[in-house]
Design an enzyme around this catalytic site. Structure first.
Site, PDB file in Angstrom:
ATOM      1  N   ASP A 204     -54.573  34.843  23.958  1.00 32.08           N
ATOM      2  CA  ASP A 204     -55.790  35.131  23.203  1.00 32.08           C
ATOM      3  C   ASP A 204     -56.721  33.925  23.147  1.00 32.08           C
ATOM      4  O   ASP A 204     -57.926  34.082  22.957  1.00 32.08           O
ATOM      5  CB  ASP A 204     -55.433  35.577  21.786  1.00 32.08           C
ATOM      6  CG  ASP A 204     -54.890  36.998  21.773  1.00 32.08           C
ATOM      7  OD1 ASP A 204     -55.666  37.910  21.478  1.00 32.08           O
ATOM      8  OD2 ASP A 204     -53.705  37.185  22.097  1.00 32.08           O
TER       9      ASP A 204
ATOM     10  N   ASN B  25     -50.967  33.208  21.509  1.00 34.94           N
ATOM     11  CA  ASN B  25     -50.704  34.586  21.934  1.00 34.94           C
ATOM     12  C   ASN B  25     -49.969  35.295  20.797  1.00 34.94           C
ATOM     13  O   ASN B  25     -49.707  34.714  19.741  1.00 34.94           O
ATOM     14  CB  ASN B  25     -49.881  34.598  23.231  1.00 34.94           C
ATOM     15  CG  ASN B  25     -49.853  35.973  23.878  1.00 34.94           C
ATOM     16  OD1 ASN B  25     -50.889  36.606  24.063  1.00 34.94           O
ATOM     17  ND2 ASN B  25     -48.677  36.457  24.226  1.00 34.94           N
ATOM     18  N   LYS B  26     -49.662  36.537  20.994  1.00 36.02           N
ATOM     19  CA  LYS B  26     -49.032  37.345  19.949  1.00 36.02           C
ATOM     20  C   LYS B  26     -47.820  36.646  19.342  1.00 36.02           C
ATOM     21  O   LYS B  26     -47.043  36.007  20.054  1.00 36.02           O
ATOM     22  CB  LYS B  26     -48.617  38.708  20.530  1.00 36.02           C
ATOM     23  CG  LYS B  26     -48.030  39.678  19.539  1.00 36.02           C
ATOM     24  CD  LYS B  26     -48.957  39.933  18.345  1.00 36.02           C
ATOM     25  CE  LYS B  26     -50.319  40.442  18.753  1.00 36.02           C
ATOM     26  NZ  LYS B  26     -51.235  40.564  17.577  1.00 36.02           N
TER      27      LYS B  26
ATOM     28  N   ARG C  37     -57.489  46.461  21.290  1.00 38.40           N
ATOM     29  CA  ARG C  37     -56.947  45.126  21.060  1.00 38.40           C
ATOM     30  C   ARG C  37     -56.633  44.492  22.402  1.00 38.40           C
ATOM     31  O   ARG C  37     -56.740  45.136  23.437  1.00 38.40           O
ATOM     32  CB  ARG C  37     -55.727  45.142  20.140  1.00 38.40           C
ATOM     33  CG  ARG C  37     -54.841  46.337  20.101  1.00 38.40           C
ATOM     34  CD  ARG C  37     -53.972  46.551  21.323  1.00 38.40           C
ATOM     35  NE  ARG C  37     -53.279  45.360  21.757  1.00 38.40           N
ATOM     36  CZ  ARG C  37     -52.925  45.140  23.011  1.00 38.40           C
ATOM     37  NH1 ARG C  37     -53.208  46.028  23.961  1.00 38.40           N
ATOM     38  NH2 ARG C  37     -52.298  44.041  23.359  1.00 38.40           N
TER      39      ARG C  37
ATOM     40  N   ALA D 236     -57.286  40.343  24.002  1.00 37.51           N
ATOM     41  CA  ALA D 236     -58.460  39.469  24.017  1.00 37.51           C
ATOM     42  C   ALA D 236     -59.551  39.907  25.002  1.00 37.51           C
ATOM     43  O   ALA D 236     -60.715  40.017  24.625  1.00 37.51           O
ATOM     44  CB  ALA D 236     -58.026  38.028  24.297  1.00 37.51           C
TER      45      ALA D 236
END
Length: 346
Positions: A236, A246-247, A45, A47
């Site tokens: 990402d 992003n997360k 995982r 990006a």
């Protein structure tokens, strides 16, 4: 650094991040379907790492074709590329890498299947090596925003594990540490999959960089106590206007940083900048299984049965909350991306 993904003996070898930190385990992918499954199930995982792994998966898929007919090969490779591109919807590096491999395939009419297999493998390895080189440059530029004695907050994992090596946000931290700056990292645990607790904390420990793990909801208290001087996260996908996906939880950190006057930086390669998407509203946000929220590792239940769950994997941080975007070409204001990355429009 433990390699995240490699090409070994005509296989794609992936560090199984779902097993960390308890076990360092490698997956030996024999087929492109194995690679797709590893991406889909978060065995790999981050990006940049997803993009590199997809490229290697395409090269692996090419080797699965046993015939010599170029037209049949191209039809087969269409399915390979489609399968890998459909694994994760948000990380734009995935599509960037697949498109780059497709450009190699576009030359297929001029050569043989065997030559194409070789060229695809060479291109995938070039993408891998380029990622590490780019990350080191991100670290070089980004280290300038880190001062001696700074305490840095990061969210999720944007380190060597999220890339082919070295890392983006953690690459900035690694570079600052390598310059002799006495720093400390505060790592959000990053619910629900705990990439901060399992991966970032582990990775920084391996490098001997001081790190303190905190719960996601402790960041504001630290900032109020003036114990955070800088925030650095990965990305990402970055839209043309500078909005950043992003997360999940990144947006909350950015709002808190803004409220406390703390600079908030995003570190990412230029391949993460998506000029085709005007702003954050156009970024597809992946929603994942409710079990990630209702249980720990799909085993121990921590919620009532049949509870309704909303589990987006990412959120979008508006450009106005971002101090700067750190790339391999320098640090840019979100408003300056269009001017400095026009090539990303193609």
């Amino acid at each position: 650094m433990v390699p995240t993904v490699e090409w070994k003996q005509d296989r794609v070898v992936i560090l199984d991040q779902s097993a960390l930190p308890g076990e360092v385990r490698f997956l030996k992918c024999e087929t492109y379907q194995d690679v797709a499954e590893a991406i889909r199930n978060l065995k790999v995982r981050g990006a940049p790492a997803i993009g590199v792994t997809a490229a290697l998966g395409i090269a692996l898929g090419a080797r699965q074709y046993a015939e010599t007919h170029i037209e049949g090969f191209l039809q087969f490779m269409e399915q390979v590329c489609h399968t890998l591109a459909s694994t994760r919807p948000t990380a734009v590096n995935l599509f960037w890498a697949v498109d780059r491999m497709k450009r190699v395939l576009a030359k297929a009419s001029l050569t043989s299947v065997q030559d194409m297999q070789k060229q695809l493998q060479e291109e995938s390895l070039a993408i891998l090596e380029e990622d590490i080189r780019v990350n080191r440059n991100i670290g070089k530029f980004g280290s300038a925003v880190i001062r001696d004695q700074d305490h840095i907050l990061t969210h999720c994992n944007a380190g060597a594990l999220a890339t082919a090596g070295y890392g983006t946000a953690l690459g900035v931290i690694r570079a600052a540490w390598g310059q002799g700056k006495k720093i400390r990292v505060y790592a959000d645990e990053t619910r629900p999959v705990l990439q901060g607790a399992r991966l970032t904390a582990w990775e920084l420990q391996q490098d001997g960089i001081p790190v303190t793990l905190i719960t996601d909801n402790a960041a504001g208290a630290l900032m109020k106590q003036h114990r955070i001087q800088c925030c650095v996260v990965g990305a990402d996908r970055i839209a043309a206007n500078g909005d950043v996906a992003n997360k999940i939880g990144t947006y909350s950190v950015a709002v808190l940083a803004n409220a406390h006057g703390i600079p908030f930086y995003v570190a990412a390669p230029s391949s993460t900048i998506d000029m085709q998407t005007p702003d954050g509203d156009g970024i597809p946000i992946e929603e994942r299984s409710p079990t990630e929220v209702t249980s720990l590792y799909g085993e121990r239940s921590i919620a009532p049965e049949n509870i309704e769950v909303w589990n987006p994997a990412f959120d979008v941080t508006p450009a106005g909350l971002i101090t700067g975007i750190i790339t391999e070409r320098g640090i840019f204001s979100p408003n300056d991306l269009k001017e400095n990355f026009p090539g990303n429009l193609s």
